[in-house]
Scaffold this motif. Structure first.
Motif: not given
Length: 126
Positions: A57-67, A87-88
């Protein structure tokens, strides 16, 4: 015919959660990687999460830890979104690409994903 169908978009209060789902069809026996993008009005489409068929899996910093992105079989993906913030707010798109050569979900640029769903609206109010 390749088809991606998203579901789960809704309106929620800040701090709430939503779970988006996407079902892919028409890929025959090909391995695919999948991802989630979002686009707010007047902004570029942003890659926020991707997953390879091996489960990486890979995440953008803007959602890491939440999504959290997950696979359900080889053709279904989910995006669990927690602690949503205004902002989401955006249209969320499911996308997929063929897992061949060097192509992987780690590249969250839109050009890396050939197939797209129609999008589902997520609205977060404060």
């Amino acid at each position: 015919q390749v088809r991606l169908v998203e579901s789960g978009g809704d309106s929620v209060q800040a701090g709430g959660s939503l779970r988006l789902s996407c079902t892919a069809s028409g890929f025959s026996f090909a391995k695919i990687f999948m991802g989630w993008f979002r686009q707010a009005p007047g902004q570029a489409r942003e890659g926020i999460a991707g997953i390879d068929p091996d489960g990486s899996t890979y995440y953008a910093d803007s959602v890491k830890g939440r999504f959290t992105i997950s696979l359900d079989g080889a053709r279904n993906t989910h995006l669990q979104m927690n602690n949503l913030q205004p902002d989401d707010t955006a249209v969320y798109y499911c996308a997929a690409g063929l897992w061949i050569l060097q192509q992987r979900a780690s590249d969250l640029s839109p050009s890396n994903f050939r197939y797209w769903g129609q999008g589902t609206q997520v609205t977060v109010s404060s």
